[in-house]
Design an enzyme around this catalytic site. Structure first.
Site, mmCIF file in Angstrom:
data_model
loop_
_atom_site.group_PDB
_atom_site.id
_atom_site.type_symbol
_atom_site.label_atom_id
_atom_site.label_comp_id
_atom_site.label_asym_id
_atom_site.label_seq_id
_atom_site.Cartn_x
_atom_site.Cartn_y
_atom_site.Cartn_z
ATOM 1 N NE ARG A 67 -49.240 24.080 51.140
ATOM 2 C CZ ARG A 67 -48.375 23.543 51.352
ATOM 3 N NH1 ARG A 67 -47.672 23.837 52.349
ATOM 4 N NH2 ARG A 67 -47.761 22.859 50.596
ATOM 5 C CE LYS A 133 -48.539 28.385 58.419
ATOM 6 N NZ LYS A 133 -48.705 27.080 57.458
ATOM 7 N NE ARG A 259 -31.296 15.734 55.813
ATOM 8 C CZ ARG A 259 -30.114 15.285 55.256
ATOM 9 N NH1 ARG A 259 -29.820 14.202 55.783
ATOM 10 N NH2 ARG A 259 -29.457 16.073 54.560
HETATM 11 C C1 BTN Z 1 -51.634 26.494 55.416
HETATM 12 O O1 BTN Z 1 -50.509 27.175 56.116
HETATM 13 O O2 BTN Z 1 -51.890 25.451 56.136
HETATM 14 C C2 BTN Z 1 -52.687 27.353 54.864
HETATM 15 C C3 BTN Z 1 -53.746 28.171 55.933
HETATM 16 C C4 BTN Z 1 -54.696 29.002 55.207
HETATM 17 C C5 BTN Z 1 -55.907 29.709 56.437
HETATM 18 C C6 BTN Z 1 -56.715 30.509 55.559
HETATM 19 S S1 BTN Z 1 -57.625 31.389 56.731
HETATM 20 C C7 BTN Z 1 -58.767 31.933 55.271
HETATM 21 C C8 BTN Z 1 -58.936 30.977 54.300
HETATM 22 N N1 BTN Z 1 -59.917 30.070 54.860
HETATM 23 C C9 BTN Z 1 -59.550 28.803 55.145
HETATM 24 O O3 BTN Z 1 -60.482 27.946 55.504
HETATM 25 N N2 BTN Z 1 -58.346 28.694 55.126
HETATM 26 C C10 BTN Z 1 -57.547 29.855 54.515
#
Ligand code: BTN
Length: 261
Positions: A67, A133, A259
Protein backbone atom coordinates in the site's frame (compact mmCIF):
# COMPACT_ATOMS: atom_id res chain seq x y z
CA UNK A 1 16.49 -28.09 12.56
CA UNK A 2 17.33 -30.50 9.73
CA UNK A 3 17.07 -29.06 6.23
CA UNK A 4 13.56 -29.59 4.87
CA UNK A 5 12.74 -28.72 1.28
CA UNK A 6 10.19 -25.95 0.85
CA UNK A 7 6.87 -27.14 -0.60
CA UNK A 8 6.26 -25.48 -3.97
CA UNK A 9 2.76 -24.36 -4.87
CA UNK A 10 0.66 -26.84 -6.80
CA UNK A 11 -2.77 -26.02 -8.21
CA UNK A 12 -4.22 -29.52 -7.68
CA UNK A 13 -3.12 -29.56 -4.04
CA UNK A 14 -4.59 -26.09 -3.49
CA UNK A 15 -7.89 -27.05 -5.17
CA UNK A 16 -8.16 -30.21 -3.07
CA UNK A 17 -8.61 -28.00 0.02
CA UNK A 18 -11.46 -25.96 -1.50
CA UNK A 19 -15.06 -27.01 -0.87
CA UNK A 20 -17.10 -27.95 -3.93
CA UNK A 21 -19.54 -25.02 -3.75
CA UNK A 22 -16.67 -22.58 -3.48
CA UNK A 23 -14.68 -24.27 -6.22
CA UNK A 24 -17.48 -23.38 -8.65
CA UNK A 25 -16.69 -19.71 -8.14
CA UNK A 26 -13.05 -20.22 -9.15
CA UNK A 27 -12.84 -19.46 -12.86
CA UNK A 28 -9.10 -20.12 -13.22
CA UNK A 29 -6.20 -20.86 -10.88
CA UNK A 30 -2.74 -20.10 -12.17
CA UNK A 31 0.61 -20.59 -10.48
CA UNK A 32 3.47 -18.60 -11.91
CA UNK A 33 7.07 -19.01 -10.92
CA UNK A 34 8.11 -15.36 -11.39
CA UNK A 35 6.07 -12.26 -12.16
CA UNK A 36 6.51 -8.54 -11.53
CA UNK A 37 3.42 -8.43 -9.30
CA UNK A 38 0.41 -10.76 -9.20
CA UNK A 39 -1.84 -7.69 -8.82
CA UNK A 40 -0.31 -5.98 -11.87
CA UNK A 41 -0.68 -9.24 -13.82
CA UNK A 42 -4.44 -9.49 -13.17
CA UNK A 43 -4.97 -5.76 -13.74
CA UNK A 44 -3.38 -6.19 -17.18
CA UNK A 45 -5.70 -9.12 -17.94
CA UNK A 46 -8.86 -7.12 -17.20
CA UNK A 47 -8.51 -5.50 -20.62
CA UNK A 48 -8.95 -8.93 -22.23
CA UNK A 49 -12.36 -9.66 -20.72
CA UNK A 50 -11.24 -11.98 -17.95
CA UNK A 51 -13.82 -13.77 -15.73
CA UNK A 52 -14.52 -13.06 -12.10
CA UNK A 53 -12.93 -15.62 -9.79
CA UNK A 54 -9.60 -15.75 -11.59
CA UNK A 55 -6.70 -16.35 -9.19
CA UNK A 56 -2.99 -16.08 -9.57
CA UNK A 57 -0.26 -17.19 -7.16
CA UNK A 58 3.43 -16.59 -7.80
CA UNK A 59 6.46 -18.16 -6.16
CA UNK A 60 8.23 -14.82 -6.37
CA UNK A 61 7.52 -11.24 -7.41
CA UNK A 62 10.20 -8.97 -8.83
CA UNK A 63 8.16 -5.82 -8.18
CA UNK A 64 5.78 -6.84 -5.41
CA UNK A 65 3.74 -3.83 -4.39
CA UNK A 66 2.40 -2.76 -1.00
CA UNK A 67 0.00 0.00 0.00
CA UNK A 68 0.91 3.65 -0.41
CA UNK A 69 3.47 2.99 -3.13
CA UNK A 70 5.66 0.80 -0.92
CA UNK A 71 7.32 -2.35 -2.23
CA UNK A 72 6.51 -5.83 -0.90
CA UNK A 73 9.48 -8.12 -0.20
CA UNK A 74 8.77 -11.22 -2.30
CA UNK A 75 11.58 -13.84 -2.18
CA UNK A 76 11.12 -17.22 -3.92
CA UNK A 77 8.77 -19.71 -2.17
CA UNK A 78 9.02 -17.95 1.20
CA UNK A 79 5.49 -16.55 1.40
CA UNK A 80 2.13 -16.56 -0.29
CA UNK A 81 1.69 -13.91 -2.99
CA UNK A 82 -1.84 -14.20 -4.27
CA UNK A 83 -4.25 -12.07 -6.27
CA UNK A 84 -7.90 -12.75 -6.96
CA UNK A 85 -10.02 -10.87 -9.44
CA UNK A 86 -13.63 -10.29 -8.45
CA UNK A 87 -16.33 -8.60 -10.46
CA UNK A 88 -19.00 -6.53 -8.72
CA UNK A 89 -22.32 -5.41 -10.20
CA UNK A 90 -21.46 -1.72 -9.85
CA UNK A 91 -18.32 0.33 -10.18
CA UNK A 92 -16.53 0.17 -6.85
CA UNK A 93 -16.02 3.80 -5.81
CA UNK A 94 -15.18 2.96 -2.23
CA UNK A 95 -13.38 -0.25 -1.32
CA UNK A 96 -12.57 0.58 2.29
CA UNK A 97 -15.31 -1.78 3.55
CA UNK A 98 -14.04 -4.60 1.36
CA UNK A 99 -10.57 -4.28 2.89
CA UNK A 100 -12.04 -4.87 6.37
CA UNK A 101 -13.93 -7.93 5.10
CA UNK A 102 -10.85 -9.40 3.38
CA UNK A 103 -8.75 -8.95 6.54
CA UNK A 104 -11.36 -10.97 8.45
CA UNK A 105 -11.28 -13.66 5.72
CA UNK A 106 -7.49 -13.98 6.08
CA UNK A 107 -7.85 -14.13 9.86
CA UNK A 108 -10.40 -16.97 9.52
CA UNK A 109 -8.13 -18.97 7.23
CA UNK A 110 -5.22 -18.60 9.68
CA UNK A 111 -7.49 -19.80 12.49
CA UNK A 112 -8.50 -22.82 10.41
CA UNK A 113 -4.81 -23.49 9.80
CA UNK A 114 -4.37 -23.73 13.57
CA UNK A 115 -3.18 -20.27 14.60
CA UNK A 116 -6.02 -19.76 17.04
CA UNK A 117 -4.38 -17.34 19.46
CA UNK A 118 -2.48 -14.12 19.07
CA UNK A 119 -3.68 -12.72 15.75
CA UNK A 120 -4.41 -8.99 15.80
CA UNK A 121 -5.99 -6.69 13.23
CA UNK A 122 -4.73 -3.22 12.44
CA UNK A 123 -7.15 -0.88 10.69
CA UNK A 124 -7.73 -0.77 7.80
CA UNK A 125 -6.31 -4.11 6.69
CA UNK A 126 -3.13 -5.43 8.28
CA UNK A 127 -2.89 -8.78 9.99
CA UNK A 128 -0.42 -8.76 12.88
CA UNK A 129 0.89 -11.26 15.37
CA UNK A 130 2.59 -10.02 18.55
CA UNK A 131 2.43 -6.52 17.10
CA UNK A 132 4.40 -7.56 13.99
CA UNK A 133 3.08 -7.72 10.45
CA UNK A 134 2.07 -11.18 9.25
CA UNK A 135 0.01 -10.32 6.17
CA UNK A 136 -1.02 -7.32 4.09
CA UNK A 137 -3.74 -6.58 1.54
CA UNK A 138 -3.61 -4.43 -1.57
CA UNK A 139 -6.97 -3.76 -3.25
CA UNK A 140 -7.00 -2.21 -6.69
CA UNK A 141 -10.05 -1.36 -8.82
CA UNK A 142 -10.71 -1.05 -12.47
CA UNK A 143 -14.38 -0.26 -13.19
CA UNK A 144 -16.51 -3.06 -11.75
CA UNK A 145 -13.45 -5.29 -11.18
CA UNK A 146 -11.44 -5.40 -7.99
CA UNK A 147 -8.09 -7.15 -7.70
CA UNK A 148 -7.56 -8.43 -4.17
CA UNK A 149 -3.85 -8.89 -3.53
CA UNK A 150 -2.65 -10.73 -0.43
CA UNK A 151 0.88 -11.18 0.84
CA UNK A 152 1.21 -13.65 3.72
CA UNK A 153 4.63 -14.24 5.28
CA UNK A 154 5.47 -17.94 5.64
CA UNK A 155 9.20 -18.45 6.21
CA UNK A 156 11.12 -15.31 5.34
CA UNK A 157 14.90 -15.67 4.91
CA UNK A 158 15.71 -12.87 7.32
CA UNK A 159 14.22 -11.75 10.59
CA UNK A 160 13.17 -8.17 11.16
CA UNK A 161 11.48 -6.61 14.20
CA UNK A 162 8.43 -5.39 12.28
CA UNK A 163 7.66 -8.68 10.44
CA UNK A 164 6.69 -12.11 11.57
CA UNK A 165 5.99 -15.29 9.60
CA UNK A 166 3.94 -18.46 10.04
CA UNK A 167 7.04 -20.56 10.72
CA UNK A 168 8.08 -18.33 13.63
CA UNK A 169 4.56 -18.68 15.06
CA UNK A 170 4.07 -22.45 14.66
CA UNK A 171 7.72 -23.58 14.83
CA UNK A 172 7.12 -25.80 11.78
CA UNK A 173 7.76 -25.53 8.07
CA UNK A 174 4.51 -24.12 6.64
CA UNK A 175 2.18 -26.33 4.61
CA UNK A 176 2.02 -23.82 1.77
CA UNK A 177 -0.57 -25.51 -0.43
CA UNK A 178 -2.86 -26.28 2.49
CA UNK A 179 -2.76 -22.68 3.74
CA UNK A 180 -3.18 -21.28 0.22
CA UNK A 181 -6.23 -23.58 -0.21
CA UNK A 182 -7.75 -22.46 3.11
CA UNK A 183 -7.25 -18.84 2.14
CA UNK A 184 -8.83 -19.27 -1.27
CA UNK A 185 -11.70 -21.31 0.17
CA UNK A 186 -12.48 -18.51 2.59
CA UNK A 187 -12.35 -15.79 -0.09
CA UNK A 188 -14.55 -17.75 -2.51
CA UNK A 189 -17.08 -18.46 0.23
CA UNK A 190 -17.24 -15.03 1.86
CA UNK A 191 -16.91 -12.60 -1.08
CA UNK A 192 -20.46 -13.40 -2.27
CA UNK A 193 -21.70 -12.78 1.30
CA UNK A 194 -19.95 -9.41 1.34
CA UNK A 195 -21.46 -8.67 -2.05
CA UNK A 196 -24.97 -9.54 -0.85
CA UNK A 197 -24.98 -8.19 2.72
CA UNK A 198 -22.05 -5.80 3.00
CA UNK A 199 -19.87 -5.60 6.08
CA UNK A 200 -22.44 -6.73 8.64
CA UNK A 201 -21.03 -10.12 9.57
CA UNK A 202 -17.41 -9.03 9.32
CA UNK A 203 -17.47 -6.01 11.65
CA UNK A 204 -18.29 -8.00 14.80
CA UNK A 205 -15.43 -10.41 14.06
CA UNK A 206 -13.06 -7.51 13.37
CA UNK A 207 -13.88 -5.90 16.74
CA UNK A 208 -12.83 -9.06 18.61
CA UNK A 209 -9.31 -8.86 17.14
CA UNK A 210 -8.83 -5.08 16.83
CA UNK A 211 -5.40 -4.47 18.38
CA UNK A 212 -5.62 -0.69 18.57
CA UNK A 213 -8.95 -0.02 20.33
CA UNK A 214 -8.31 2.07 23.46
CA UNK A 215 -4.78 2.98 22.40
CA UNK A 216 -3.38 6.45 21.78
CA UNK A 217 -2.89 6.66 18.05
CA UNK A 218 -2.24 9.06 15.22
CA UNK A 219 -4.18 8.77 11.95
CA UNK A 220 -2.03 9.84 9.03
CA UNK A 221 -3.88 11.27 6.04
CA UNK A 222 -2.25 12.63 2.90
CA UNK A 223 -2.94 16.23 3.96
CA UNK A 224 -2.64 16.05 7.78
CA UNK A 225 -2.36 13.86 10.87
CA UNK A 226 -4.90 13.63 13.69
CA UNK A 227 -4.15 12.20 17.16
CA UNK A 228 -6.46 10.79 19.81
CA UNK A 229 -7.79 7.56 21.31
CA UNK A 230 -8.93 4.77 18.99
CA UNK A 231 -12.58 3.93 19.54
CA UNK A 232 -12.69 0.92 17.25
CA UNK A 233 -14.64 0.85 14.00
CA UNK A 234 -18.26 1.69 13.19
CA UNK A 235 -20.65 -0.52 11.19
CA UNK A 236 -19.37 0.98 7.94
CA UNK A 237 -15.80 -0.07 8.81
CA UNK A 238 -14.68 3.51 9.46
CA UNK A 239 -12.13 4.17 12.17
CA UNK A 240 -13.51 6.05 15.17
CA UNK A 241 -11.18 8.37 17.02
CA UNK A 242 -11.76 10.57 20.03
CA UNK A 243 -9.56 13.53 19.19
CA UNK A 244 -7.71 15.81 21.59
CA UNK A 245 -10.73 18.16 21.77
CA UNK A 246 -12.87 15.15 22.82
CA UNK A 247 -14.75 15.04 19.52
CA UNK A 248 -15.57 11.62 18.07
CA UNK A 249 -14.36 11.59 14.50
CA UNK A 250 -14.61 8.96 11.79
CA UNK A 251 -12.09 8.18 9.03
CA UNK A 252 -12.56 6.11 5.89
CA UNK A 253 -8.91 6.14 4.85
CA UNK A 254 -5.56 6.66 6.48
CA UNK A 255 -2.81 4.85 8.25
CA UNK A 256 -2.46 4.55 12.00
CA UNK A 257 0.56 4.53 14.27
CA UNK A 258 0.69 4.15 18.05
CA UNK A 259 1.55 7.36 19.87
CA UNK A 260 4.15 7.01 22.60
CA UNK A 261 2.89 8.96 25.67
C1 BTN B 1 0.56 -3.91 2.28
O1 BTN B 1 0.39 -4.28 3.43
O2 BTN B 1 1.24 -2.90 2.02
C2 BTN B 1 -0.06 -4.69 1.15
C3 BTN B 1 0.83 -5.78 0.66
C4 BTN B 1 0.21 -6.61 -0.46
C5 BTN B 1 1.19 -7.56 -1.08
C6 BTN B 1 0.54 -8.49 -2.06
S1 BTN B 1 1.59 -9.80 -2.57
C7 BTN B 1 0.44 -10.25 -3.81
C8 BTN B 1 -0.09 -8.98 -4.41
N1 BTN B 1 0.79 -8.51 -5.46
C9 BTN B 1 1.39 -7.36 -5.15
O3 BTN B 1 2.21 -6.76 -5.86
N2 BTN B 1 1.01 -6.96 -3.95
C10 BTN B 1 0.03 -7.87 -3.35
Amino acid sequence: MLYQPVELLNSEKIKSVIELDNLQRLSQLEILDTIDSTNSYLLRLIKSNVSSGRVCFAEQQTQGRGRRGRSWFSPHAKSIYCSLLWRFKEVQQDISGLSIAVAVMILNSLKKYGITEGIQLKWPNDILFAGRKLAGILLECSGTHVVIGIGLNLCLPQREDHWIDVMQITGELPKRNYLAGLLLNELLEKLPLYQANGLKEFVSEWRKYDFFTGKNITVHLPEKSVSGVMYGINDAGELLLQDQENRLRNFRYGEITVREM
